[in-house]
Design a protein around this motif. Structure first.
Motif, PDB file in Angstrom:
ATOM      1  N   ALA A   1      37.719   3.566   1.708  1.00  0.00           N
ATOM      2  CA  ALA A   1      38.597   4.747   1.728  1.00  0.00           C
ATOM      3  C   ALA A   1      38.391   5.597   2.970  1.00  0.00           C
ATOM      4  N   GLY A   2      38.067   4.943   4.103  1.00  0.00           N
ATOM      5  CA  GLY A   2      37.978   5.655   5.362  1.00  0.00           C
ATOM      6  C   GLY A   2      36.622   6.228   5.694  1.00  0.00           C
ATOM      7  N   ALA A   3      35.617   5.992   4.858  1.00  0.00           N
ATOM      8  CA  ALA A   3      34.275   6.475   5.191  1.00  0.00           C
ATOM      9  C   ALA A   3      33.742   5.760   6.436  1.00  0.00           C
ATOM     10  N   HIS A   4      34.078   4.482   6.574  1.00  0.00           N
ATOM     11  CA  HIS A   4      33.677   3.705   7.746  1.00  0.00           C
ATOM     12  C   HIS A   4      34.868   2.864   8.208  1.00  0.00           C
ATOM     13  N   TRP A   5      35.016   2.761   9.526  1.00  0.00           N
ATOM     14  CA  TRP A   5      36.106   1.980  10.111  1.00  0.00           C
ATOM     15  C   TRP A   5      35.544   0.886  11.014  1.00  0.00           C
TER      16      TRP A   5
ATOM     17  N   SER B   1      39.213  -0.370   6.999  1.00  0.00           N
ATOM     18  CA  SER B   1      38.220   0.307   6.171  1.00  0.00           C
ATOM     19  C   SER B   1      38.259  -0.278   4.768  1.00  0.00           C
ATOM     20  N   ARG B   2      37.073  -0.519   4.218  1.00  0.00           N
ATOM     21  CA  ARG B   2      36.966  -1.009   2.842  1.00  0.00           C
ATOM     22  C   ARG B   2      36.552   0.093   1.871  1.00  0.00           C
TER      23      ARG B   2
ATOM     24  N   PHE C   1      43.223  -9.725   4.213  1.00  0.00           N
ATOM     25  CA  PHE C   1      42.862  -8.362   4.589  1.00  0.00           C
ATOM     26  C   PHE C   1      42.369  -8.281   6.034  1.00  0.00           C
ATOM     27  N   GLY C   2      43.100  -8.957   6.914  1.00  0.00           N
ATOM     28  CA  GLY C   2      42.859  -8.797   8.332  1.00  0.00           C
ATOM     29  C   GLY C   2      41.837  -9.716   8.957  1.00  0.00           C
TER      30      GLY C   2
ATOM     31  N   GLU D   1      44.724   2.345  -3.505  1.00  0.00           N
ATOM     32  CA  GLU D   1      43.755   3.081  -4.303  1.00  0.00           C
ATOM     33  C   GLU D   1      42.399   2.393  -4.353  1.00  0.00           C
ATOM     34  N   ASP D   2      42.327   1.118  -3.969  1.00  0.00           N
ATOM     35  CA  ASP D   2      41.052   0.402  -3.973  1.00  0.00           C
ATOM     36  C   ASP D   2      40.202   0.699  -2.742  1.00  0.00           C
ATOM     37  N   GLY D   3      40.675   1.596  -1.871  1.00  0.00           N
ATOM     38  CA  GLY D   3      39.909   1.972  -0.691  1.00  0.00           C
ATOM     39  C   GLY D   3      40.187   1.143   0.541  1.00  0.00           C
TER      40      GLY D   3
END
Length: 327
Positions: free
Chosen positions: A194-198, A191-192, A235-236, A175-177
């Motif tokens: 919610a998928g707006a940018h990858w 994506s940080r 986180f990757g 839920e934190d995007g």
């Protein structure tokens, strides 16, 4: 010669008449339990108390007794192409995806399904589906196929990813995007927002990755070909291989009560990781071939694969607590 031919014709007609009037075994009642070990299962979903399994030739099965017996769901129309994944939006609304871009929706917890999308022109499979909320859903698959629905799967629109048509195999997020997508040739997208940018992460493995699991905002696990399992605690930003002693591909996973997960794959491989993604055990369950999926039903581990659905032999996770080397 004519008499011989006439005799053979008479014999054939006589045998046909006899066969016609022979007693037939009674047909099995339609509500007889389905043999869930006679269908290849590609994905499992636990709704508590219901469990669902999807697989080959459009098969959707459901069980209301923790997998002891199974019934076929009604699928309209039945395309008889493989279904690859299933997700719950809530306890009633479910979505399943598969080959030929097939997307099905159920509004009664999986007993009845109707088609909302199908594309048999390309014949390309969708390989996964992930719910960001009760209404927003993402489906993904071969050659970079990536679709979003904002109305609980009723309609879909394509999303563009700069990934050179790579296959997308797994997705997870919170839920934190924070989200991640994985695919072939070691593809990992992050994506940080919610998928707006990858963002494509630097490659740390050149083989296919089949699954990604968010354990926490920082702790993530991905797995795939030749028994490769990797864990990240930031986180990757960095990844480390978890040595599981297995050279067979890993295809699916289930979250465990209290944290951690089980990853399953070819050769009846079963790998257990703790809540931080560290190895807890690795073993095989003899005689069940390739495992594709797993889910927890109460205290029981349900497994699916090329030999259908079955309960982990010990009936619980006790046998997975013993560290065993792959043989």
């Amino acid at each position: 010669m004519r008499s011989v031919i006439g005799y053979l014709v008479c014999l054939f007609v006589g045998l046909t008449i006899v066969f016609t009037f022979l007693p037939r075994p009674e047909a099995a009642p339609a509500d007889d339990p389905l043999r869930a070990d006679r269908v290849q299962v590609n994905a499992l979903l636990a709704l508590e108390p219901r469990v669902l399994a999807v697989g080959e030739r459009g098969s959707i099965l459901f069980s209301d007794n923790q997998g002891a017996s199974w019934q076929p769901a009604v699928v309209e129309p039945q395309r008889e192409v493989a279904l690859t994944a299933v997700v719950a939006l809530d306890h009633q609304r479910l979505l399943a995806v598969g080959h030929d871009g097939w997307i099905l929706r159920s509004d009664d917890a999986g007993q009845h399904w109707r088609e909302v999308r199908h594309d048999d022109q390309l014949g390309e499979p969708l390989l996964g589906v992930w719910a960001a909320s009760a209404d927003r859903v993402l489906a993904y698959g071969s050659f970079g196929k990536f679709y979003q629905s904002d109305d609980a799967g009723a309609t879909w629109r394509p999303l563009a990813l700069d990934i050179d048509s790579a296959h997308l195999n797994g997705m997870d997020g919170g839920e934190d995007g924070r989200r991640m997508l994985v695919g072939e040739q070691g593809l990992v997208l992050r994506s940080r927002d919610a998928g707006a940018h990858w963002q494509a992460l630097p490659a740390f493995y050149n083989g296919s990755l089949f699954g990604i699991v968010r354990l926490s905002a920082s702790d993530w696990v991905t797995y795939g070909m030749r028994g490769h399992v990797f864990v990240s605690h930031d986180f990757g930003e960095h990844w480390r291989q978890v040595q599981v002693g297995n050279a067979l591909p890993l295809y699916g996973h289930a979250r465990l009560p209290g944290g951690g997960l089980v990853i399953v794959g070819a050769g009846s491989s079963v790998v257990r990781l703790d809540a931080r993604g560290e190895l807890a055990s690795a073993t095989r369950i003899a005689g069940h071939g390739t495992l594709t999926s797993a889910t927890m039903v109460g205290s029981r581990l349900l497994l699916g694969g090329e030999q259908g659905v079955f309960v982990e032999p010990a009936g619980n996770l006790a046998t997975l607590d013993k560290q065993e080397a792959f043989r």
